[in-house]
Design an enzyme around this catalytic site. Structure first.
Site, PDB file in Angstrom:
ATOM      1  N   LYS A 172      42.174  44.534  43.352  1.00 22.77           N
ATOM      2  CA  LYS A 172      41.210  43.463  43.614  1.00 22.77           C
ATOM      3  C   LYS A 172      39.781  43.989  43.609  1.00 22.77           C
ATOM      4  O   LYS A 172      38.902  43.427  42.951  1.00 22.77           O
ATOM      5  CB  LYS A 172      41.495  42.782  44.958  1.00 22.77           C
ATOM      6  CG  LYS A 172      40.561  41.613  45.242  1.00 22.77           C
ATOM      7  CD  LYS A 172      40.859  40.946  46.575  1.00 22.77           C
ATOM      8  CE  LYS A 172      40.127  41.599  47.706  1.00 22.77           C
ATOM      9  NZ  LYS A 172      40.159  40.795  48.956  1.00 22.77           N
ATOM     10  N   ASP A 180      40.993  36.999  44.561  1.00 19.33           N
ATOM     11  CA  ASP A 180      40.811  37.049  46.010  1.00 19.33           C
ATOM     12  C   ASP A 180      41.766  36.027  46.632  1.00 19.33           C
ATOM     13  O   ASP A 180      42.655  35.502  45.959  1.00 19.33           O
ATOM     14  CB  ASP A 180      39.353  36.775  46.393  1.00 19.33           C
ATOM     15  CG  ASP A 180      38.936  35.342  46.108  1.00 19.33           C
ATOM     16  OD1 ASP A 180      39.725  34.592  45.471  1.00 19.33           O
ATOM     17  OD2 ASP A 180      37.833  34.957  46.509  1.00 19.33           O
TER      18      ASP A 180
END
Length: 217
Positions: free
Chosen positions: A125, A143
């Protein structure tokens, strides 16, 4: 999961309804360079935005390069980043990150996913967020909002954000990769919200695998 044609249609509808990448989109938490973007992304783990902002502001008053960061005592770093929580572990990760950055990359943050993820404290991420915002690469960073939306609609079928990111990379049309993150996160914040999604105004409701969710109010 939605088939290829439905995936394309979802992106087309989101592209029409959401503003996408806004002009002057900055790195994570508005940081001006790749090094500070990586550090701020690390600090944001399990932290509210306002607490991350307080921690990064305090830390970058003390150091803005890996060399300067390593010159600080652990106690000094931990005190600066205390607002974001888990400050002892994050202090260790910052030190490991800075050491590896200097020893393996001459202090220059790599601009590839593999290079970023080879550094301590940088997961998929964080790597994708830095690549998208800081380096302007065409990747869809995942996210909490993106993960929820994609699996609720049927763009992906994954239990973790990392698996969602992998499936998005495989299933998303090339033309949607640049702005896909922005469409999905804006949609997740404005319409496909976690607790009370606004299914009545959803532009992809007819394609959604979950279907209308009853309001809890």
């Amino acid at each position: 999961m939605l088939d290829k044609g439905a995936v394309e249609e979802v992106y087309r509808k989101l592209a029409e309804a959401m503003p996408g990448r806004t002009k002057g989109a900055k790195g994570p938490k508005g940081q001006p360079d790749a090094f500070r973007s990586c550090i701020s992304c690390m600090l944001s783990a399990q932290s509210l935005d306002r607490n991350t902002a307080a921690a990064t502001k305090a830390l970058f008053k003390l150091a803005t390069t890996p060399e300067a960061m390593l010159a600080l005592d652990d106690e000094v770093i931990a005190k600066a980043i205390k607002p974001c929580g888990l400050y002892n572990n994050k202090t260790k990760n910052i030190r490991k990150f800075c050491t590896a950055l200097i020893e393996e990359h001459d202090g220059v943050v790599p601009d590839t996913r593999a290079g970023l993820m080879s550094l301590p404290g940088i997961g998929r991420k964080c790597a994708d967020i830095v690549m998208s915002f800081t380096f302007g690469k065409d990747v869809i960073a995942v996210d909490t909002h993106v993960h929820r939306v994609c699996n609720r609609i049927g763009l992906t079928e994954a239990k973790t954000a990392e698996k969602t990111a992998q499936q998005l990379e495989e299933r998303s049309p090339e033309w949607a990769m640049r702005d896909g993150h922005f469409w999905l996160i804006q949609f997740g914040k404005r319409v496909c919200r976690a607790r009370i999604p606004k299914c009545d105004i959803c532009v992809v409701s007819e394609l959604c695998e979950t279907g209308p969710i009853e309001r809890g109010d």
